[in-house]
Scaffold this motif. Structure first.
Motif, PDB file in Angstrom:
ATOM      1  N   VAL A 347       0.877  -1.170   0.000  1.00  0.00           N
ATOM      2  CA  VAL A 347       0.000   0.000   0.000  1.00  0.00           C
ATOM      3  C   VAL A 347       0.915   1.221   0.000  1.00  0.00           C
ATOM      4  N   TRP A 348       0.801   2.016  -1.040  1.00  0.00           N
ATOM      5  CA  TRP A 348       1.737   3.126  -1.273  1.00  0.00           C
ATOM      6  C   TRP A 348       1.095   4.461  -0.908  1.00  0.00           C
ATOM      7  N   ILE A 349       1.695   5.170   0.055  1.00  0.00           N
ATOM      8  CA  ILE A 349       1.261   6.523   0.416  1.00  0.00           C
ATOM      9  C   ILE A 349       2.105   7.508  -0.380  1.00  0.00           C
ATOM     10  N   VAL A 350       1.462   8.327  -1.212  1.00  0.00           N
ATOM     11  CA  VAL A 350       2.168   9.190  -2.159  1.00  0.00           C
ATOM     12  C   VAL A 350       1.502  10.559  -2.191  1.00  0.00           C
ATOM     13  N   GLY A 351       2.275  11.594  -2.544  1.00  0.00           N
ATOM     14  CA  GLY A 351       1.669  12.908  -2.761  1.00  0.00           C
ATOM     15  C   GLY A 351       2.351  14.017  -1.997  1.00  0.00           C
ATOM     16  N   GLY A 352       1.967  15.244  -2.337  1.00  0.00           N
ATOM     17  CA  GLY A 352       2.563  16.447  -1.761  1.00  0.00           C
ATOM     18  C   GLY A 352       2.667  17.509  -2.834  1.00  0.00           C
ATOM     19  N   VAL A 353       3.754  18.274  -2.807  1.00  0.00           N
ATOM     20  CA  VAL A 353       3.962  19.324  -3.807  1.00  0.00           C
ATOM     21  C   VAL A 353       4.725  18.737  -4.981  1.00  0.00           C
ATOM     22  N   ASP A 354       4.047  18.583  -6.100  1.00  0.00           N
ATOM     23  CA  ASP A 354       4.649  18.001  -7.305  1.00  0.00           C
ATOM     24  C   ASP A 354       5.658  18.979  -7.903  1.00  0.00           C
ATOM     25  N   VAL A 378      -2.625  18.227  -0.701  1.00  0.00           N
ATOM     26  CA  VAL A 378      -3.699  19.198  -0.906  1.00  0.00           C
ATOM     27  C   VAL A 378      -4.330  19.007  -2.276  1.00  0.00           C
ATOM     28  N   ASP A 379      -3.485  18.744  -3.283  1.00  0.00           N
ATOM     29  CA  ASP A 379      -3.960  18.535  -4.651  1.00  0.00           C
ATOM     30  C   ASP A 379      -3.432  17.197  -5.151  1.00  0.00           C
ATOM     31  N   ASN A 380      -4.322  16.202  -5.256  1.00  0.00           N
ATOM     32  CA  ASN A 380      -3.925  14.844  -5.639  1.00  0.00           C
ATOM     33  C   ASN A 380      -4.326  14.473  -7.060  1.00  0.00           C
ATOM     34  N   LYS A 381      -4.802  15.458  -7.819  1.00  0.00           N
ATOM     35  CA  LYS A 381      -5.386  15.163  -9.136  1.00  0.00           C
ATOM     36  C   LYS A 381      -4.405  14.449 -10.067  1.00  0.00           C
ATOM     37  N   LYS A 382      -3.149  14.913 -10.101  1.00  0.00           N
ATOM     38  CA  LYS A 382      -2.179  14.335 -11.037  1.00  0.00           C
ATOM     39  C   LYS A 382      -1.927  12.855 -10.742  1.00  0.00           C
ATOM     40  N   VAL A 383      -1.784  12.511  -9.461  1.00  0.00           N
ATOM     41  CA  VAL A 383      -1.552  11.113  -9.075  1.00  0.00           C
ATOM     42  C   VAL A 383      -2.770  10.265  -9.407  1.00  0.00           C
ATOM     43  N   ILE A 384      -3.960  10.777  -9.068  1.00  0.00           N
ATOM     44  CA  ILE A 384      -5.191  10.022  -9.317  1.00  0.00           C
ATOM     45  C   ILE A 384      -5.407   9.821 -10.815  1.00  0.00           C
ATOM     46  N   ASP A 385      -5.193  10.867 -11.601  1.00  0.00           N
ATOM     47  CA  ASP A 385      -5.382  10.755 -13.054  1.00  0.00           C
ATOM     48  C   ASP A 385      -4.409   9.749 -13.659  1.00  0.00           C
ATOM     49  N   PHE A 386      -3.161   9.758 -13.179  1.00  0.00           N
ATOM     50  CA  PHE A 386      -2.149   8.891 -13.793  1.00  0.00           C
ATOM     51  C   PHE A 386      -2.350   7.428 -13.412  1.00  0.00           C
ATOM     52  N   PHE A 387      -2.629   7.177 -12.126  1.00  0.00           N
ATOM     53  CA  PHE A 387      -2.673   5.793 -11.657  1.00  0.00           C
ATOM     54  C   PHE A 387      -4.086   5.232 -11.542  1.00  0.00           C
ATOM     55  N   GLY A 388      -5.084   6.034 -11.926  1.00  0.00           N
ATOM     56  CA  GLY A 388      -6.467   5.573 -11.832  1.00  0.00           C
ATOM     57  C   GLY A 388      -6.724   4.296 -12.607  1.00  0.00           C
TER      58      GLY A 388
END
Length: 448
Positions: A347-354, A378-388
């Protein structure tokens, strides 16, 4: 008497101010933010004038030389005004090296530089050298030169610190690897970031050494189209190296071959495991070999070394689930090494200031290793869009406690929860250290 203005009241700035005063400069320190009380007390103790919460421009612009702390970008208005005046604006590393005759070993790279710096210092200190450690780690290089008498220093050097050098030349330089990072500071141009890293060798002579990862594409490309006077010493885990270091074909030993003198180390006798750590160890071992550290001391030191905090650091096993703190992984390449080291579903915890991340280089590893993703930012859109479309289970969290609790819900006994953010921490945390400590605290709460 020359006027030295120091911009930034942190470890680097305060150390430089103290060294400058000792060297006879008239010193003034200025920070646009609030200076921590501990640093204020140090400045008061040394009777060094300072200001915080803003800059007095006429004082700064009347300097003879300016030392800029690495966190201040060239785009800052006060820096722009100084540059327009063609004022020398240098880094702590440049200023300090001008006032020291000690040998330096400079270590830079996108990943692995902290571990390599710490391991190198460990090998050299245990081998009997009078050696300090500084740069981007521990006490500032400047403060140590002001107050200590080390004959050698192992310095972790960021690209920001190297941006501010003019004449500095380490006797031994290491580039652990180069991958996209901090592109926001380099106009989102990868080649500018690469060039910044290679500034470490720009003043080296034929008597100096440049140790580098022969497997790294960006490094190999730069060396194929640019020159350095330094003696080149490569290392590789993919092929045999005639003068350098390599991993044996069976993966069971590291071979260091410098000037036809072999040192062979069994990988099982290295405390830090994983391919990325074999590379870090190779760089440190080459340095130890160049400096003729006793072989038996090197072997025992490799066994006793403890790695850097927040770098693939095991925290706890809670109800059969391993929790790993890799908060120091602030770019995609760091995450690659972390995921590559995982042996169970993760389970990978990822994110922050890209910082301009390209996640494509880890897509296959994520498919292979990751069962669920928890986005912490705060903004996870890029991670969600890429790995969705890559991972079935993706959740969001706005605090570390929330992220750890969500990850615990996804993980089963025999699996792993990995904090490896691939991003800077400043949206929700003070620093990657703060992020890592909060992760460990939240994991310990699970055990209660």
């Amino acid at each position: 008497m020359s006027n030295l203005v120091v911009l930034g009241g942190g470890e680097s700035g305060v150390g430089t101010a103290i060294l400058g005063q000792k060297q006879g400069y008239t010193v003034f320190l200025s920070d646009s933010s609030k200076i921590k009380d501990t640093y204020k007390q140090t400045l008061i103790h040394y009777n060094i004038p300072f200001e915080d919460g803003g800059h007095t421009e006429f004082k700064i612009l009347s300097a003879d030389i300016v030392m800029k702390s690495p966190g201040i970008p060239d785009t800052a208005p006060i820096i722009q005004k100084l540059l327009q005046k063609t004022m020398p604006v240098i880094s702590e590393i440049e200023f300090t090296s001008n006032h020291s005759t000690s040998q330096t070993i400079g270590i830079t790279g996108s990943n692995g530089k902290t571990t390599t710096t710490m391991l190198t210092h460990h090998l050299l200190e245990n081998g009997g050298l009078n050696v300090g450690i500084g740069g981007n780690i521990g006490k500032s290089y400047a403060l140590q030169v002001a107050e200590s008498s080390y004959t050698s220093y192992v310095l972790e050097l960021s690209s920001f610190q190297l941006d501010g050098i003019v004449k500095y030349a380490p006797q031994i330089a290491v580039i652990t690897n180069i991958s996209p990072d901090h592109l926001d500071r380099y106009e989102y141009k990868y080649e500018k970031y690469i060039d910044a890293k290679f500034r470490i060798t720009m003043n080296q002579t034929e008597e100096d050494y440049l140790i580098y990862d022969a497997d790294n594409e960006a490094t190999a490309n730069w060396l194929s189209s640019n020159t350095t006077k330094a003696r080149l010493i490569p290392f590789s885990i993919k092929r045999t190296i005639e003068n350098g270091a390599y991993l044996s074909k069976d993966g069971k030993s590291i071979v260091i071959n410098i000037d036809e003198q072999d040192l062979i180390i069994d990988t099982e006798n290295i405390s830090l495991q994983g391919k990325h750590n074999y590379k870090n160890s190779m760089a440190a071992l080459i340095i130890a070999k160049i400096l003729k550290i006793d072989e038996s001391s090197v072997r025992s030191s490799l066994k006793t070394f403890q790695g850097a905090e927040h770098r693939i650091e095991r925290v706890l096993n809670v109800r059969g689930v391993e929790y790993i703190d890799d908060s120091k992984a602030t770019n995609v390449n760091s995450v690659f090494y972390a995921l590559d080291a995982m042996k169970t579903p993760t389970v990978w915890i990822v994110g922050g200031v890209d910082k301009g991340n390209d996640y494509s280089e880890i897509t296959e590893l994520v498919k292979e290793k990751v069962k669920a993703i928890v986005c912490l930012g705060v903004d996870n859109k890029k991670v969600i869009d890429f790995f969705g479309g890559v991972v079935d289970k993706i959740a969001e969290a706005k605090s570390m406690v929330d992220a750890v609790n969500t990850a615990q819900g996804f993980a089963r006994s025999g699996e792993t929860v990995l904090l490896s953010p691939a991003c800077a921490s400043f949206d929700l945390f003070k620093s990657y250290e703060d992020r890592g400590r909060q992760f460990k605290d939240a994991v310990r709460e699970l055990r209660e």
